[in-house]
Write an enzyme that holds these catalytic residues in place. Structure first.
Site, short mmCIF file in Angstrom:
data_model
loop_
_atom_site.label_atom_id
_atom_site.label_comp_id
_atom_site.label_asym_id
_atom_site.label_seq_id
_atom_site.Cartn_x
_atom_site.Cartn_y
_atom_site.Cartn_z
N TYR A 136 4.65 -39.56 -14.17
CA TYR A 136 4.23 -40.08 -15.09
C TYR A 136 5.44 -40.84 -16.07
O TYR A 136 5.52 -40.98 -16.36
CB TYR A 136 4.25 -38.25 -16.59
CG TYR A 136 3.98 -38.74 -18.12
CD1 TYR A 136 2.91 -40.07 -18.11
CD2 TYR A 136 4.15 -37.62 -18.89
CE1 TYR A 136 2.71 -39.83 -19.07
CE2 TYR A 136 3.79 -37.91 -20.03
CZ TYR A 136 2.67 -38.66 -20.58
OH TYR A 136 2.36 -38.66 -21.54
N LYS A 164 0.62 -41.14 -13.05
CA LYS A 164 -0.29 -41.21 -14.31
C LYS A 164 0.27 -42.16 -15.15
O LYS A 164 1.74 -42.45 -15.35
CB LYS A 164 -0.29 -39.34 -15.01
CG LYS A 164 -0.02 -39.60 -16.65
CD LYS A 164 0.19 -37.55 -17.37
CE LYS A 164 -0.37 -37.69 -18.62
NZ LYS A 164 -0.75 -38.92 -19.60
O1 MN9 Z 1 -2.65 -38.05 -22.05
C1 MN9 Z 1 -2.58 -39.60 -24.10
N1 MN9 Z 1 -1.35 -40.58 -24.81
C2 MN9 Z 1 -0.48 -39.63 -24.99
C3 MN9 Z 1 -2.21 -39.14 -23.03
O2 MN9 Z 1 -0.30 -39.20 -25.92
C4 MN9 Z 1 0.45 -41.24 -26.09
C5 MN9 Z 1 -3.94 -40.47 -24.23
O3 MN9 Z 1 -4.92 -39.43 -24.37
C6 MN9 Z 1 -3.84 -40.76 -25.92
O4 MN9 Z 1 -3.67 -39.64 -26.81
C7 MN9 Z 1 -5.15 -41.42 -26.54
C8 MN9 Z 1 -5.30 -41.73 -27.79
O5 MN9 Z 1 -4.48 -43.24 -27.78
O6 MN9 Z 1 -5.37 -42.23 -25.27
#
Ligand code: MN9
Length: 291
Positions: A136, A164
């Site tokens: 990740y 990821k």
């Molecule tokens: O899991 C998420 N990343 C974080 C991935 O929370 C840092 C994204 O889905 C973001 O929440 C999304 C909004 O910026 O892209």
């Protein structure tokens, strides 16, 4: 048993809490079903979006169990990462015991570890679980940046299924996929999913999928069918929503949206602030109509 597929859309599941700030198992099951109905391939469980670092070990296990019970046929990836490597090991073993398909971890954070130490952390966890490991990569949160030379040291090993990739450096994403075409690369920022696809991503793991996975399932399908302009239109619609979320706090707003859609999620855990009445109004008037 049919072979599990790792491409496509994976929801980074939110963790619902009840009035006592305990895991709301009932809502979690509903959320899983709601997402399956939107066509997701599977779930990324207890990641950043699931508030992993605000949960106890037992709570993380309870979420993992509940999701496995609610979605036995979906592809399940358990994020087992922890600042406490021993806890990560315990969770890695538990993921295997429950029949998860893969494990994943953020790089060990807070202390400034050498890359050799980070590598050792990942390889030990992969060996402990005996499950495919998904790295990740989220440098803005973990503070650990890795380029293609570091990533290659994971991706060239059979124990690692892929990455990821939550960064907007799409050149590195493309290099990962080009150098290791058999490995899975997930796009991590939902607002750039189409960009990630065009640079070689096999799928995506994201938080906004909790309530609008169907849009991203469609983008993925349209991209696969070379219908780029239609895919772009859906990404644009999703990004209007994500822009609004970013202004009011992404995870608290996602929970509020789902609560208003009929799945009570509670607030994010302290030190996150509870959702204000003003935010509830914004969700109701400005965001829900866009979904
Ligand atoms: O899991 C998420 N990343 C974080 C991935 O929370 C840092 C994204 O889905 C973001 O929440 C999304 C909004 O910026 O892209």
């Amino acid at each position: 048993m049919t072979e599990k597929r790792f491409d496509g859309i994976f929801t980074a599941l939110l963790t619902p809490f009840d009035k006592n700030d305990d895991i709301n198992v009932d809502s979690l099951k509903k959320l899983v079903r709601f997402n399956l109905d939107m066509g997701v391939r599977g779930f990324y469980v207890t990641g950043s979006t699931g508030e992993a670092f605000l949960l106890s070990t037992d709570e993380r296990k309870l979420v993992m169990e509940t999701v496995k019970d609610a979605a036995p046929d979906a592809t399940l990836i358990a994020h087992i990462g922890s600042v406490n490597a021993k806890e990560a090991g315990t969770l890695a073993k538990y993921a295997k015991e429950l029949g998860y398909d893969a494990i994943s971890s953020v790089a060990p954070f807070y202390y400034k570890y050498s890359f050799a130490e980070i590598k050792d952390y990942y390889f030990r966890l992969a060996d402990t679980a005996g499950l495919p490991m998904l790295v990740y990569h989220i440098p803005t949160f973990s503070g650990v940046n890795m380029g293609i030379s570091e990533m290659s040291q994971f991706l060239s090993d059979d124990r690692f299924m892929g990455i990821k990739y939550t960064s907007n450096d799409f050149f590195t994403l493309e290099q990962c996929k080009a150098s290791f075409p058999d490995k899975i690369v997930y796009n991590g920022f939902d607002e750039m999913f189409l960009a990630g696809l065009s640079m070689g991503a096999d799928g995506a793991i994201g938080s906004t999928y909790n309530f609008m996975a169907d849009k991203f399932v469609k983008i993925n399908e349209l991209f696969g069918a070379d219908r780029l302009h239609e895919a772009q239109a859906i990404q644009k619609n999703a990004n209007e929503i994500i822009t609004a979320l970013c202004k009011i706090g992404v995870m608290p707003a996602e929970k509020e949206i789902l609560t208003q859609l009929g799945i009570p999620m509670g607030d994010c855990r302290h030190p996150f602030s509870p959702v204000s009445d003003e935010v509830k109004e914004i969700v109701k008037k400005d965001i829900i109509p866009l979904i």
